[in-house]
Motif scaffolding. Structure first.
Motif, short mmCIF file in Angstrom:
data_model
loop_
_atom_site.label_atom_id
_atom_site.label_comp_id
_atom_site.label_asym_id
_atom_site.label_seq_id
_atom_site.Cartn_x
_atom_site.Cartn_y
_atom_site.Cartn_z
N LYS A 41 0.52 -0.94 -0.22
CA LYS A 41 0.21 -0.31 0.21
C LYS A 41 1.26 1.21 -0.28
N THR A 42 2.70 1.27 -0.41
CA THR A 42 2.92 2.42 -0.46
C THR A 42 2.46 3.81 -0.87
N THR A 43 1.79 3.24 -2.45
CA THR A 43 1.39 4.71 -2.99
C THR A 43 0.34 5.22 -2.10
N ASN A 44 -0.38 4.80 -1.54
CA ASN A 44 -1.64 5.47 -1.09
C ASN A 44 -0.58 6.53 0.80
N LEU A 45 0.06 5.18 0.82
CA LEU A 45 0.87 5.87 2.20
C LEU A 45 1.61 7.67 1.71
N LEU A 46 1.93 7.04 0.30
CA LEU A 46 2.64 9.10 -0.10
C LEU A 46 1.83 9.73 -0.52
N GLU A 47 0.51 9.12 -0.53
CA GLU A 47 -0.35 9.65 -1.49
C GLU A 47 -0.39 10.61 0.21
N GLN A 48 -1.11 9.69 1.06
CA GLN A 48 -1.66 10.57 2.45
C GLN A 48 -0.40 12.03 2.50
N LEU A 49 1.08 11.23 2.67
CA LEU A 49 2.34 11.93 2.86
C LEU A 49 1.86 13.16 2.39
N VAL A 50 1.33 13.28 1.06
CA VAL A 50 2.01 14.33 0.19
C VAL A 50 0.71 14.86 1.18
N ARG A 51 -0.62 15.04 0.94
CA ARG A 51 -1.97 15.79 1.35
C ARG A 51 -0.84 16.33 2.74
N ASN A 52 -0.42 15.45 3.75
CA ASN A 52 0.08 15.95 5.20
C ASN A 52 1.51 17.26 4.65
N HIS A 53 1.79 17.13 3.73
CA HIS A 53 2.98 17.60 3.84
C HIS A 53 2.18 19.57 3.27
N VAL A 54 1.51 18.77 2.18
CA VAL A 54 0.48 20.18 2.10
C VAL A 54 -0.02 21.33 3.10
N ASP A 55 -1.38 19.97 4.19
CA ASP A 55 -1.42 21.23 4.99
C ASP A 55 -1.03 21.89 5.82
N GLY A 56 0.66 21.26 5.94
CA GLY A 56 1.77 21.78 6.95
C GLY A 56 1.47 20.75 8.16
N ALA A 60 3.41 13.89 8.19
CA ALA A 60 4.38 13.64 6.52
C ALA A 60 5.04 13.01 7.10
N THR A 61 6.18 13.61 8.22
CA THR A 61 7.18 12.82 8.79
C THR A 61 7.33 11.61 8.55
N HIS A 62 6.37 11.35 9.99
CA HIS A 62 6.37 10.43 10.35
C HIS A 62 5.80 9.47 9.68
N LEU A 63 4.83 10.04 8.13
CA LEU A 63 4.69 8.64 7.44
C LEU A 63 5.58 8.54 6.34
N LEU A 64 6.84 9.53 6.57
CA LEU A 64 7.38 8.71 5.58
C LEU A 64 8.52 7.53 6.52
N TYR A 111 1.85 18.93 -9.35
CA TYR A 111 3.53 18.79 -9.19
C TYR A 111 4.62 16.99 -8.16
N LEU A 112 3.89 18.64 -6.47
CA LEU A 112 4.72 17.19 -5.91
C LEU A 112 4.23 16.38 -5.43
N TYR A 113 2.94 16.24 -5.60
CA TYR A 113 2.62 14.48 -6.06
C TYR A 113 3.29 13.65 -6.90
N ASP A 114 3.36 13.80 -7.63
CA ASP A 114 4.49 13.26 -8.87
C ASP A 114 5.57 13.06 -8.37
N GLN A 115 6.85 13.94 -8.06
CA GLN A 115 8.53 13.87 -7.59
C GLN A 115 7.83 12.35 -6.31
N ILE A 116 6.69 12.51 -5.42
CA ILE A 116 6.84 12.45 -4.08
C ILE A 116 6.64 10.66 -4.46
#
Ligand code: ASP
Ligand code: MG
Length: 420
Positions: A41-56, A60-64, A111-116
């Motif tokens: 489920k890595t893609t789902n986790l990284l998607e969530q990470l992007v959302r959290n990073h953008v929300d500040g 995000a760091t925990h998900l990484l 853009y950020l989503y794709d890089q992450i």
């Protein structure tokens, strides 16, 4: 040569990678290109990470850390030698995400989503390629971004077929003569070398792109189901395996929402008449499904279920007819909110569609439509599509259901229903 595609479920843990190794070893006499998705489920986790990073959010760091830990557990099991280069290479891939998280999120979301998110595939293929070498198979890791060129529509990159084909044809046939090639599904890059993704579950499509450009003998998608079934076992207890399927039926089934293969997979294969095998990575003796150019229709009726549907009914405010200019205005609003129509029906004064209830963008669409039309909506519906229907199959799915909207053509019946 052949192309194999392994999805996230097939490499969700160390034993999945070992199993992939066994499947590939059994085919080592063939020239083979292997396309792999992100693990589990890595893609789902990284998607969530992007959302959290953008929300500040700090999460995000925990998900990484969670994502790294998950992969480390897998590599520790596969490569007990701490000095094996895979440990460093995987760590380096994650550094790219660390760098992004250190900066405030200034770039556009997609853009950020794709890089992450692309890191999921870069890591999984690094692990798989090293593992294949460790079991004595000569394999080479390829960066799919050097081959698949897309436009800059982030998260839904559109492939430039001409450039992609010429890059693949110029280099890969020769490389394939002496080794296995391992590359990522789902990712590509723009002409400025920015990473793009091809849409969720897009690895099947990547595999079809490589297969088509290489003129492969066949593409095999290895799955956790025995092949293409006539319904998702999640909804039906008595499903049947479909041994052979025409490209046309496969396109129709995926268009209506069958999730067994990505809808974009079939066309490139059909254009080159390359057969697609869908097989179980668990039960290797099972023949699976072959999708090919045949005029034979499906041997059994097939059922596709989509839950969480919203019926949206749109009426001109002045009771005038629904005509072409309303329709084109309505569709452009759907398009602007990135909402796909699953079923549509129009009468003289109304236009009704069923769409997935994806939350906030549906609310935004409804608000937008209300500025010009009378809009009604009903949530909590279920859309059932039957390919090669008859009355008996319709009766079978209507138990304790009430029909809200119904559409039939010669082969396909769509029923939008509510549970009673
Ligand atoms: N890893 C990507 C996803 O989960 C692509 C794929 O699996 O096909 O959407
Ligand atoms: Mg996947």
């Amino acid at each position: 040569m052949q192309v194999f595609k392994f999805g996230g479920a097939s490499v969700k843990d160390a034993s999945g990678v070992v199993n992939l190794g066994a499947i590939v070893s059994a085919h080592k006499d063939h020239a083979l290109l292997i396309v792999v998705s992100a693990m589990g489920k890595t893609t789902n986790l990284l998607e969530q990470l992007v959302r959290n990073h953008v929300d500040g959010s700090e999460t995000a760091t925990h998900l990484l850390e969670e994502t790294k830990h998950y992969h480390h557990t897998i590599i520790e099991e596969l490569f007990p030698d701490k000095d094996h280069p895979v440990h460093n290479e995987v760590a380096n891939r994650f550094v790219e995400i660390e760098w992004i998280l250190e900066e405030p999120p200034m770039d556009p979301y997609d853009y950020l989503y794709d890089q992450i998110v692309a890191v999921g595939e870069l890591v999984s293929t690094t692990i798989v390629s090293h593992y294949l070498q460790a079991i004595g198979l000569k394999s080479r890791w390829l960066d799919a971004r050097d081959y698949i060129l897309t436009d800059n529509t982030h998260r839904e990159g559109r492939v430039d077929w001409q450039v992609t084909a010429s890059r693949i044809q110029a280099q890969l046939p020769q490389l394939l003569e002496s080794q296995l090639l391992v590359t990522q599904g789902f990712i590509g890059s723009t002409s400025e070398n920015f990473t793009t993704t091809l849409g969720r579950e897009g690895s099947d499509y990547s595999a079809a792109i490589f297969a088509a450009c290489l003129g492969a003998e066949s593409l095999t998608i290895w799955k956790d189901v025995p092949g293409v079934l006539n319904a998702d076992p999640k909804w039906f207890d008595q499903t049947e395996l479909i041994p052979e399927l025409s490209y046309l039926d496969a396109i129709e089934l995926t268009y209506y929402g069958a999730t067994v293969i990505h809808p974009k997979t079939i066309k490139p294969l059909q254009n080159k008449n390359i057969p697609l095998f869908v097989k179980s990575f668990i039960d290797l003796e099972n023949g699976g499904t072959q999708i090919k150019g045949t005029h034979e229709s499906l041997p059994v009726p097939s059922f596709i279920f989509k839950v969480n549907q919203v019926l949206v009914s749109i009426l001109p405010k002045d009771f005038s007819f629904i005509v072409e200019d309303n329709l084109s205005d309505i569709f452009s609003r759907f398009h602007a909110h990135k909402i796909k129509v699953n079923m549509m029906h129009n009468s003289a004064v109304s236009f009704s569609v069923s769409i997935d209830d994806t939350g906030s963008n549906v609310d935004a669409l409804l608000g937008d439509l209300q500025s010009r039309y009378d809009v009604h909506h009903q949530n909590g519906l279920e859309l059932i599509t039957i390919r090669y229907y008859n009355q008996q199959t319709i009766d079978r799915v209507l138990v304790e259901k009430e029909i809200i909207m119904e559409l039939k053509d010669s082969y396909t019946c769509q029923l939008l229903v509510r549970k009673l």
